[in-house]
Design an enzyme around this catalytic site. Structure first.
Site, PDB file in Angstrom:
ATOM      1  N   ARG A 157       0.819  -1.221   0.000  1.00 55.43           N
ATOM      2  CA  ARG A 157       0.000   0.000   0.000  1.00 55.43           C
ATOM      3  C   ARG A 157       0.851   1.270   0.000  1.00 55.43           C
ATOM      4  O   ARG A 157       0.341   2.362  -0.224  1.00 55.43           O
ATOM      5  CB  ARG A 157      -0.949   0.003   1.216  1.00 55.43           C
ATOM      6  CG  ARG A 157      -2.073  -1.022   1.061  1.00 55.43           C
ATOM      7  CD  ARG A 157      -2.946  -1.117   2.289  1.00 55.43           C
ATOM      8  NE  ARG A 157      -3.710   0.090   2.538  1.00 55.43           N
ATOM      9  CZ  ARG A 157      -3.568   0.878   3.598  1.00 55.43           C
ATOM     10  NH1 ARG A 157      -2.689   0.588   4.527  1.00 55.43           N
ATOM     11  NH2 ARG A 157      -4.316   1.938   3.737  1.00 55.43           N
ATOM     12  N   ARG A 165      18.730  17.477  -3.983  1.00 53.67           N
ATOM     13  CA  ARG A 165      17.264  17.361  -4.065  1.00 53.67           C
ATOM     14  C   ARG A 165      16.733  18.594  -4.798  1.00 53.67           C
ATOM     15  O   ARG A 165      17.101  19.726  -4.458  1.00 53.67           O
ATOM     16  CB  ARG A 165      16.666  17.298  -2.653  1.00 53.67           C
ATOM     17  CG  ARG A 165      15.175  17.024  -2.630  1.00 53.67           C
ATOM     18  CD  ARG A 165      14.817  15.580  -2.878  1.00 53.67           C
ATOM     19  NE  ARG A 165      15.276  14.687  -1.821  1.00 53.67           N
ATOM     20  CZ  ARG A 165      15.468  13.375  -2.006  1.00 53.67           C
ATOM     21  NH1 ARG A 165      15.247  12.806  -3.176  1.00 53.67           N
ATOM     22  NH2 ARG A 165      15.906  12.636  -1.015  1.00 53.67           N
ATOM     23  N   CYS A 190      18.084   4.130  -5.975  1.00 53.90           N
ATOM     24  CA  CYS A 190      17.446   4.535  -7.231  1.00 53.90           C
ATOM     25  C   CYS A 190      18.399   5.251  -8.187  1.00 53.90           C
ATOM     26  O   CYS A 190      18.393   4.984  -9.396  1.00 53.90           O
ATOM     27  CB  CYS A 190      16.227   5.395  -6.950  1.00 53.90           C
ATOM     28  SG  CYS A 190      16.506   6.669  -5.732  1.00 53.90           S
ATOM     29  N   HIS A 211      14.467  11.267 -11.236  1.00 56.41           N
ATOM     30  CA  HIS A 211      15.812  11.717 -10.905  1.00 56.41           C
ATOM     31  C   HIS A 211      16.582  11.977 -12.209  1.00 56.41           C
ATOM     32  O   HIS A 211      16.439  11.231 -13.184  1.00 56.41           O
ATOM     33  CB  HIS A 211      16.569  10.639 -10.136  1.00 56.41           C
ATOM     34  CG  HIS A 211      16.124  10.458  -8.705  1.00 56.41           C
ATOM     35  ND1 HIS A 211      15.131  11.186  -8.111  1.00 56.41           N
ATOM     36  CD2 HIS A 211      16.577   9.607  -7.743  1.00 56.41           C
ATOM     37  CE1 HIS A 211      14.985  10.793  -6.849  1.00 56.41           C
ATOM     38  NE2 HIS A 211      15.838   9.826  -6.601  1.00 56.41           N
ATOM     39  N   GLN A 216      17.676  15.145  -7.775  1.00 56.52           N
ATOM     40  CA  GLN A 216      16.783  14.084  -7.310  1.00 56.52           C
ATOM     41  C   GLN A 216      15.411  14.605  -6.887  1.00 56.52           C
ATOM     42  O   GLN A 216      15.291  15.596  -6.159  1.00 56.52           O
ATOM     43  CB  GLN A 216      17.451  13.312  -6.160  1.00 56.52           C
ATOM     44  CG  GLN A 216      18.688  12.579  -6.659  1.00 56.52           C
ATOM     45  CD  GLN A 216      19.375  11.706  -5.623  1.00 56.52           C
ATOM     46  OE1 GLN A 216      20.598  11.724  -5.542  1.00 56.52           O
ATOM     47  NE2 GLN A 216      18.630  10.947  -4.850  1.00 56.52           N
TER      48      GLN A 216
HETATM   49  N1  HSE Z   1      17.672   7.717  -1.670  1.00 55.54           N
HETATM   50  C1  HSE Z   1      16.875   8.082  -2.768  1.00 55.54           C
HETATM   51  C2  HSE Z   1      16.495   9.524  -2.668  1.00 55.54           C
HETATM   52  C3  HSE Z   1      15.640   7.274  -2.818  1.00 55.54           C
HETATM   53  O1  HSE Z   1      16.502  10.057  -1.557  1.00 55.54           O
HETATM   54  O2  HSE Z   1      16.160  10.128  -3.669  1.00 55.54           O
HETATM   55  C4  HSE Z   1      15.659   6.022  -3.568  1.00 55.54           C
HETATM   56  O3  HSE Z   1      16.718   5.154  -3.367  1.00 55.54           O
END
Ligand code: HSE
Length: 370
Positions: free
Chosen positions: A10, A269, A134, A276, A161
């Site tokens: 889920r 990020r 990922c 990504h 990311q």
């Molecule tokens: N560690 C990755 C991230 C997530 O924070 O983007 C997927 O492995």
């Protein structure tokens, strides 16, 4: 048909996994049972061979499975994997979490790149199969063919990311931040000067009710160049994973005839939703033509796509927003750099919930059914 216990269906990765398994008719190859940590006894998904959700914390209920596939997260793996193995369970454990990745007894799964390695591991009796980080999976789906060619000295990866890598709640926080800025900036007022609007945005970032509880900073209108925890050497854990996991998948970490390929860079990020992207500097060990590079890259797997290095194709073809929901892994911006003839620039993008998480796991299940 194998009895497969599925846990965490889920959650976000689990939901994408279920979508993909349904789309590919994977449930026709297995006898699926679904577990829950909080809704034991309730109605399971329609593909369930049992008529209720089983208890994900019950070793007795888990032990009857030949395969367990979990997307429940690292804490669950930490708690239950050891308990189950200590009980004598010899089934196959397939996991999305990072907990077991660097265990020497675990095999990382990304079969378009290490399909042979996975089959060899199964033949040797390996029981734990884990999806890689990922960014690592997406990097190797993009340039795995080049990495295997023996041409690469090292790779620098600067990542962009998406919010989804941090979790479902973080995706909502990103949208909340966008909404907050839209609401507080007065940008729809046609007579407002752009500098006034920008001042409003800037002061919004500092408002006590600006929604940054999860990210701890602005991701809408900003970027955050630190992902995961801090390591002693100054890397973030996300940055550390790139080299160790990629080499483990390639087999270069243990094969005495191959060299470990150095990979490093800054993980950032950005305000993308679920794709990504990675800007790459690749140092080759010899001068080669672009055609050679293209051939290495495209011969690796069916999902990698070449984007010619021009603006028109790049702005959409390598844009995180348009790759979302697709299994394609575009690679573009390929050009030799001013740094020297052996240095190449590249850029690649991929959906971090598909090849970055769910897809290698469902394909591992299919390998077991072969
Ligand atoms: N560690 C990755 C991230 C997530 O924070 O983007 C997927 O492995």
């Amino acid at each position: 048909m194998k009895k497969v216990g599925i846990i965490g269906q889920r959650g976000m990765v689990g939901s994408v996994l279920m979508e993909r398994m349904r789309a590919e008719n994977d449930f026709s190859n297995i006898e699926a049972y679904f577990y829950s940590t909080s809704q034991v006894g309730q109605e399971p998904p329609k593909e369930s061979a049992g008529d209720a959700l089983l208890d994900a914390y019950s070793v007795d209920e888990l032990k009857g499975m030949e395969v367990i596939l979990t997307c429940q997260g690292g804490d669950y793996t930490k708690k239950m994997h050891g308990e189950l193995r200590n009980s004598g369970w010899k089934g196959i454990w397939i996991d999305a979490a990072s907990t077991l990745r660097m265990d020497p007894n675990a095999c990382l799964v990304l079969d378009p790149i290490n399909g042979q390695g996975i089959r060899d591991a199964l033949n040797k009796g390996v029981l734990d199969f884990v999806g890689a980080n990922c960014t690592v999976s997406l990097l190797l789906m993009g340039i795995g063919g080049l990495m295997k060619s023996g041409l690469v000295d090292w790779v620098s990866t600067m990542t962009y990311q998406a919010a989804s890598g941090a979790g479902a709640r973080n995706m909502k926080e990103l949208l909340n931040q966008m909404g907050y800025l839209a609401k507080h900036s007065d940008f729809e007022n046609t007579s407002a000067h752009i500098l006034e609007i920008d001042r409003n945005v800037n002061s919004s970032f500092r408002n006590s009710d600006f929604p940054d509880e999860l990210f701890g900073a602005a991701l809408a209108g900003g970027i955050i160049p630190f992902i995961d925890s801090e390591l002693e050497n100054g890397q973030s854990r996300e940055e550390w994973k790139a080299m160790v996991e990629a080499n483990k998948i390639l087999g270069t970490d243990i094969n005495p005839d191959m060299k470990n390929i150095p990979i490093d860079g800054t993980c950032v990020r950005v305000g993308a939703m679920r794709c990504h992207a990675q800007g790459l500097t690749i140092k080759l060990n010899q001068e080669v033509s672009e055609d050679t590079i293209k051939e290495c890259i495209l011969s690796s797997n069916d999902w990698v796509k070449w984007v010619d290095n021009n603006k028109a194709e790049t702005v959409k073809g390598l844009n995180s927003a348009y790759i979302s929901g697709s299994l394609n892994i575009p690679v573009g911006r390929v050009r030799p750099m001013n740094l020297g003839p052996e240095y190449w620039n590249m850029f690649t993008v991929g959906d971090q919930l598909l090849w970055g998480a769910a897809e290698p796991l469902r394909r591992m299940l299919n390998i077991l059914s072969e």
